[in-house]
Design an enzyme around this catalytic site. Structure first.
Site, PDB file in Angstrom:
ATOM      1  N   HIS A  56       0.822  -1.215   0.000  1.00 27.48           N
ATOM      2  CA  HIS A  56       0.000   0.000   0.000  1.00 27.48           C
ATOM      3  C   HIS A  56       0.857   1.268   0.000  1.00 27.48           C
ATOM      4  O   HIS A  56       0.325   2.380  -0.079  1.00 27.48           O
ATOM      5  CB  HIS A  56      -0.992  -0.002   1.171  1.00 27.48           C
ATOM      6  CG  HIS A  56      -0.389   0.185   2.531  1.00 27.48           C
ATOM      7  ND1 HIS A  56      -0.228  -0.859   3.427  1.00 27.48           N
ATOM      8  CD2 HIS A  56       0.084   1.285   3.155  1.00 27.48           C
ATOM      9  CE1 HIS A  56       0.315  -0.402   4.541  1.00 27.48           C
ATOM     10  NE2 HIS A  56       0.508   0.902   4.403  1.00 27.48           N
ATOM     11  N   ASP A 101       0.238  -7.855   1.547  1.00 27.47           N
ATOM     12  CA  ASP A 101       0.557  -6.423   1.494  1.00 27.47           C
ATOM     13  C   ASP A 101       2.072  -6.233   1.624  1.00 27.47           C
ATOM     14  O   ASP A 101       2.585  -5.800   2.656  1.00 27.47           O
ATOM     15  CB  ASP A 101      -0.194  -5.693   2.605  1.00 27.47           C
ATOM     16  CG  ASP A 101      -0.048  -4.188   2.529  1.00 27.47           C
ATOM     17  OD1 ASP A 101       0.449  -3.691   1.507  1.00 27.47           O
ATOM     18  OD2 ASP A 101      -0.427  -3.510   3.511  1.00 27.47           O
ATOM     19  N   SER A 195       3.335   4.590   8.396  1.00 26.32           N
ATOM     20  CA  SER A 195       2.883   3.224   8.134  1.00 26.32           C
ATOM     21  C   SER A 195       4.022   2.310   7.697  1.00 26.32           C
ATOM     22  O   SER A 195       5.122   2.740   7.377  1.00 26.32           O
ATOM     23  CB  SER A 195       1.804   3.248   7.060  1.00 26.32           C
ATOM     24  OG  SER A 195       1.237   1.970   6.882  1.00 26.32           O
TER      25      SER A 195
END
Length: 241
Positions: A56, A101, A195
């Site tokens: 992501h 991911d 993140s």
């Protein structure tokens, strides 16, 4: 655009807070700051030409910065800013799921390895629950996500069982290629962090953060891509690119 929409969902902001007790004065030498025109991510240097991060984090105009402790400080002495050649996300990754991911970034030139920039060790065996892990990323302590994060922080938290993780995230499909690290029930205070934080357990890179309802720097349970599961894919990508 889909990546940006997913990123926005993963980064909805509440009040922002940070814990100075977790602040560190130097960067773990494997930790990479991935700056973009949207929001930053963390990454990990696993080869002089390769960085691993979350899929992501495939964001516009990404810049790879190594050896940085405070991103807002342009006077840091040990920075390496390197362009990238390509980004390769896992073939089964979907913007509608947190599964698979994981992404590899190939650098244009090799990172210069030194005391401030080093490679992380990849795992060649899995880990059990209750294993202690060190999770590092950057934290914001002002209510403006468009400024650079203010501090680098590290917290030591342990791997939890799949049943505990599924109990913490009842609406998520927790698969065998995921790792959950944190304290249940968590969500002790609001916060904001960069993140894709890595989890280093027993000296090995065992996880890359995919999602957390809260902040992993506050020991909230995070769902990580289990690196051990992806070793064959990682080795294949590096060998063939």
């Amino acid at each position: 655009m889909k990546f940006i929409l997913l990123w926005a969902l993963l980064n909805l902001t509440v009040a922002l807070a940070f814990n100075p007790d977790y602040t560190v004065s130097s960067t773990p030498p494997y930790l990479v700051y991935l700056k973009s025109d949207y929001l930053p991510c963390a990454g990990v240097l696993i080869h002089p030409l390769w960085v691993i991060t979350a899929a992501h984090c495939n964001l516009p105009k990404l810049r790879v910065i190594l050896g940085v402790t405070i991103p807002a400080d342009s006077n840091e002495k040990h920075l390496q800013v390197i362009g990238y050649e390509k980004m390769i996300h896992h073939p089964h990754f979907s913007v509608t799921s947190i599964d698979h991911d994981i992404m590899l970034i190939k650098l244009k030139t090799e990172a210069e390895l030194n005391d401030y920039v080093k490679l992380a060790n990849l795992p060649y065996q899995t880990i059990s629950e209750n294993t202690m892990c060190s999770v590092s990323t950057w934290s914001y302590n002002v209510c403006d996500i468009y400024k650079e994060p203010d501090s680098l922080q590290t917290v030591n938290i342990s791997v939890i069982s799949k049943p505990q993780c599924r109990d913490a995230y009842k609406t998520y499909n927790i698969t065998e290629n995921m790792l959950c690290v944190g304290i249940v029930p968590g969500r002790r205070q609001p916060c904001k962090e960069v993140s894709a934080a890595p989890a280093i357990c027993n000296g090995m890179l065992q996880g890359i953060l995919s999602f957390a309802d809260g902040c992993v720097l506050r020991a909230d349970v995070g769902i990580y891509a289990k690196i051990f599961y992806y070793i064959p894919w990682i080795e294949n990508v590096i060998q063939n690119n």
